[in-house]
Design a protein around this motif. Structure first.
Motif, short mmCIF file in Angstrom:
data_model
loop_
_atom_site.label_atom_id
_atom_site.label_comp_id
_atom_site.label_asym_id
_atom_site.label_seq_id
_atom_site.Cartn_x
_atom_site.Cartn_y
_atom_site.Cartn_z
N VAL A 120 -0.19 -8.22 4.73
CA VAL A 120 1.33 -6.82 4.82
C VAL A 120 0.62 -6.51 5.81
O VAL A 120 -0.64 -6.10 5.87
N GLU A 121 1.42 -5.90 6.58
CA GLU A 121 0.53 -4.59 7.73
C GLU A 121 1.17 -3.04 7.45
O GLU A 121 1.98 -2.58 6.77
N LEU A 122 0.25 -2.17 7.72
CA LEU A 122 -0.04 -1.39 7.35
C LEU A 122 -0.30 -0.15 7.95
O LEU A 122 -1.44 -0.36 9.05
N SER A 123 -0.05 0.91 7.73
CA SER A 123 -0.57 2.08 8.71
C SER A 123 -1.47 2.56 8.41
O SER A 123 -2.26 2.39 6.98
N GLY A 124 -2.84 3.40 8.96
CA GLY A 124 -4.39 3.20 8.57
C GLY A 124 -3.97 3.79 6.92
O GLY A 124 -4.62 3.80 6.23
N SER A 125 -4.01 5.38 6.72
CA SER A 125 -2.66 6.33 6.16
C SER A 125 -2.27 5.15 4.94
O SER A 125 -2.79 5.03 3.73
N ASP A 126 -1.76 4.37 5.13
CA ASP A 126 -1.05 3.09 3.97
C ASP A 126 -2.17 2.51 3.11
O ASP A 126 -2.17 2.42 2.03
N TYR A 127 -3.07 2.02 4.14
CA TYR A 127 -4.37 1.09 3.77
C TYR A 127 -4.87 1.76 3.10
O TYR A 127 -4.68 1.25 2.48
N VAL A 128 -5.38 3.02 3.32
CA VAL A 128 -6.36 3.97 2.28
C VAL A 128 -5.28 4.51 1.49
O VAL A 128 -5.54 3.63 0.07
N ASN A 129 -3.91 4.88 1.37
CA ASN A 129 -3.64 5.40 0.04
C ASN A 129 -2.26 4.59 -0.80
O ASN A 129 -2.70 4.76 -2.02
N GLU A 130 -2.27 3.13 -0.22
CA GLU A 130 -1.26 2.72 -0.83
C GLU A 130 -1.87 1.16 -1.49
O GLU A 130 -1.82 0.02 -2.16
N PHE A 131 -3.35 1.04 -0.32
CA PHE A 131 -3.96 -0.49 -0.97
C PHE A 131 -5.18 0.13 -1.84
O PHE A 131 -6.43 -0.29 -2.48
N LEU A 132 -6.10 0.55 -0.90
CA LEU A 132 -7.85 1.05 -1.29
C LEU A 132 -7.57 1.64 -2.65
O LEU A 132 -8.90 0.97 -3.50
N ILE A 133 -7.37 3.00 -2.47
CA ILE A 133 -7.50 4.12 -3.47
C ILE A 133 -7.26 3.33 -5.12
O ILE A 133 -7.64 3.70 -6.00
N PRO A 134 -5.84 2.94 -5.32
CA PRO A 134 -5.32 2.49 -6.48
C PRO A 134 -6.44 1.50 -6.73
O PRO A 134 -6.66 1.50 -7.90
N ASN A 135 -7.17 0.25 -5.82
CA ASN A 135 -7.46 -0.69 -6.06
C ASN A 135 -8.78 -0.41 -6.49
O ASN A 135 -9.39 -0.41 -7.90
#
Length: 170
Positions: A120-135
């Motif tokens: 998946v390709e995400l903006s850095g903000s989405d990488y943080v908010n939609e991937f890293l923090i939920p995990n």
């Protein structure tokens, strides 16, 4: 999470890693010289407590690596000793301390490999908010739940200890 910046993300991860370490110490105190709690799990198809520690650490670890322009590099999920668990937390905190980039990094597009030729390709903000923090929170809550399930006397205050210094009394 709105209006975030790199420093606030680092602080968030560091404070929650302190919570994870706190929970680990409570479990260690409860079980004294028995490290078998690291292999406890909620259900047979879920990862054990030790692995939850590694997976929790992977999120801020990979955030720090991403900030440094390096690829994700997950920790060994087979956490079988307290020393290894504490080392994962300490090494992750050390990586977070090394972050030295500008907030513009959060606007960059990043590719996240999901395995099996998926990405998946995400903006850095989405990488943080939609991937890293939920995990991050998923694995931290799972670790907390395992400890509750095996009888460690912990509560919400232990999970949300980052707020304790802010509590006031009239």
């Amino acid at each position: 999470m709105q209006n975030q910046n790199i420093d606030s993300l680092r602080t968030l991860f560091q404070s929650r890693l302190a919570t994870l370490e706190h929970l680990l110490k409570l479990a260690q105190t409860h079980f004294v010289d028995d490290e078998s709690f690291l292999q406890k799990r909620i259900a047979t198809d879920m990862f054990p407590f030790g692995t939850q520690i590694a997976f929790t650490c992977n999120q801020p670890r990979n955030f720090a690596l991403w900030c440094d322009g390096q690829p994700a590099n997950n920790l060994d999920p087979e956490v079988i000793s307290l020393a290894q668990a504490y080392e994962h937390i300490a090494n992750t905190n050390e990586l977070l301390l090394g972050i030295n980039i500008k907030d513009e990094k959060l606007a960059e597009v990043t590719r996240i490999d999901l395995g099996e030729s998926l990405y998946v390709e995400l903006s850095g903000s989405d990488y943080v908010n939609e991937f890293l923090i939920p995990n991050f929170y998923f694995h931290m809550v799972t670790a907390y739940d395992i400890l509750r399930m095996i009888g460690i006397p912990i509560g919400k205050r232990d999970y949300m200890m980052h707020l304790v210094p802010l509590v006031k009394k009239e």
